[in-house]
Design an enzyme around this catalytic site. Structure first.
Site, PDB file in Angstrom:
ATOM      1  N   LEU A  59       0.812  -1.200   0.000  1.00  0.00           N
ATOM      2  CA  LEU A  59       0.000   0.000   0.000  1.00  0.00           C
ATOM      3  C   LEU A  59       0.858   1.267   0.000  1.00  0.00           C
ATOM      4  O   LEU A  59       1.707   1.459   0.883  1.00  0.00           O
ATOM      5  CB  LEU A  59      -0.927   0.006   1.220  1.00  0.00           C
ATOM      6  CG  LEU A  59      -1.879   1.205   1.337  1.00  0.00           C
ATOM      7  CD1 LEU A  59      -2.820   1.265   0.150  1.00  0.00           C
ATOM      8  CD2 LEU A  59      -2.655   1.138   2.646  1.00  0.00           C
ATOM      9  N   ASP A  60       0.624   2.125  -1.003  1.00  0.00           N
ATOM     10  CA  ASP A  60       1.292   3.420  -1.129  1.00  0.00           C
ATOM     11  C   ASP A  60       2.813   3.310  -1.115  1.00  0.00           C
ATOM     12  O   ASP A  60       3.514   4.234  -0.669  1.00  0.00           O
ATOM     13  CB  ASP A  60       0.838   4.375  -0.009  1.00  0.00           C
ATOM     14  CG  ASP A  60      -0.627   4.763  -0.137  1.00  0.00           C
ATOM     15  OD1 ASP A  60      -1.123   4.812  -1.283  1.00  0.00           O
ATOM     16  OD2 ASP A  60      -1.278   5.002   0.893  1.00  0.00           O
ATOM     17  N   ALA A  61       3.341   2.193  -1.602  1.00  0.00           N
ATOM     18  CA  ALA A  61       4.789   1.967  -1.569  1.00  0.00           C
ATOM     19  C   ALA A  61       5.347   1.617  -2.941  1.00  0.00           C
ATOM     20  O   ALA A  61       6.468   1.125  -3.040  1.00  0.00           O
ATOM     21  CB  ALA A  61       5.133   0.868  -0.562  1.00  0.00           C
TER      22      ALA A  61
END
Length: 298
Positions: A241-243
């Site tokens: 997530l969001d990486a």
């Protein structure tokens, strides 16, 4: 280094992007091939990454200078790429072929309005084929631009129903075979199988307070901590997530006079700019991904 001369009566270009383990002779092999097919290079960019030992390049060639079908150019260059090593990753695209975009939204309109406006003004190197929303709020806005809007409700508290909703979203999006799937403030987390199916095409935007301020009302959290910089991050979507690999970021300075509403307004401005840059560079084949990082020839 880079050079550019884009003055041409023919706007079409053939774009070659390549990444491979670095060694001597790579530039000579590529430029020799382009010379052999009569190509006129209008833009060339290179990067040698010391940490990974990889070499990256993006070459733009006037299409009218090459008297060969694009598929024939690809076939011939495949032999050059093979000689550069089995790990070589490359692609050749034709700017004369329209690229397509599907946008996913929830209720926030600022990123969608910006992208629709840029496309309407001819500033966008791709065609927005459809917008898919998990709320109907942005239907009227989308349809005013003559673009189809698909509403797919996401039930809360029902995992099976949510999985079905994602299945429907995926079928709708895949039906357009887009070159980019843009999450323009789409407030849903893509499941791993969808992330895998859209790998290298799904692009997300979010505020850059992460990981410090997570969850609801991040601007209010940041206000309570007295932050002095507001930013946004555009990145490729992965199961982490969001990486995912970062395409573009930007920041803007604020001070003690800003209240949470001011911060939200300025944050939206940065999000629209960062997302539009990221999507444009992706569609122009300026972003090369390797590992968790990117090379952006912008």
């Amino acid at each position: 280094m880079s050079s550019a001369d884009t003055t041409t009566d023919d706007p079409r270009s053939l774009i070659l992007t390549l990444g491979c383990p670095d060694r001597t002779g790579i530039v000579a092999a590529i430029s020799g091939f382009i010379t052999e097919i009569g190509g006129w290079i209008t833009e060339a960019a290179y990067h040698s990454d010391e940490s990974s030992g990889w070499f990256f390049t993006r070459q733009a060639v006037r299409a009218d200078s090459v008297d060969l079908p694009v598929d024939e150019v690809r076939s011939r260059f495949a032999k050059v790429a093979a000689e550069l090593g089995p790990e070589t990753r490359w692609r050749l695209t034709d700017t004369g072929e329209d690229k397509s975009v599907v946008i996913l939204v929830s209720r926030d309109s600022h990123c969608l309005i910006d992208l629709l406006g840029r496309a309407e003004r001819g500033e966008f190197p791709g065609r927005i084929r459809a917008v898919v929303g998990n709320h109907p709020d942005l239907r009227d806005l989308t349809e005013r631009f003559g673009i189809p809007f698909h509403h797919v409700p996401f039930p809360t508290g029902d995992a099976a129903a949510k999985a079905d909703a994602f299945g429907l979203v995926r079928r709708i999006v895949d039906g357009y075979d887009p070159d980019a799937v843009v999450l323009a403030r789409f407030m849903q987390i893509l499941p791993p199988d969808v992330c895998e199916a859209w790998a290298g095409r799904a692009i997300n935007i979010h505020h850059s307070f992460l990981p410090s301020f997570v969850g609801a009302r991040p601007y209010h959290q940041a206000f309570d901590r007295g932050v002095k910089l507001i930013g946004a991050t555009c990145h490729y979507v992965t199961a982490d997530l969001d990486a995912g690999p970062i395409i573009e970021q930007d920041v803007s300075r604020i001070n003690h006079e800003y209240n949470p509403a001011d911060m939200v307004r300025q944050g939206r401005d940065i999000e629209t700019l960062v997302l539009s840059r990221g999507v444009r560079w992706h569609l122009e084949d300026r972003v090369l991904v390797y590992g968790r990082k990117t090379v952006v020839f912008a």
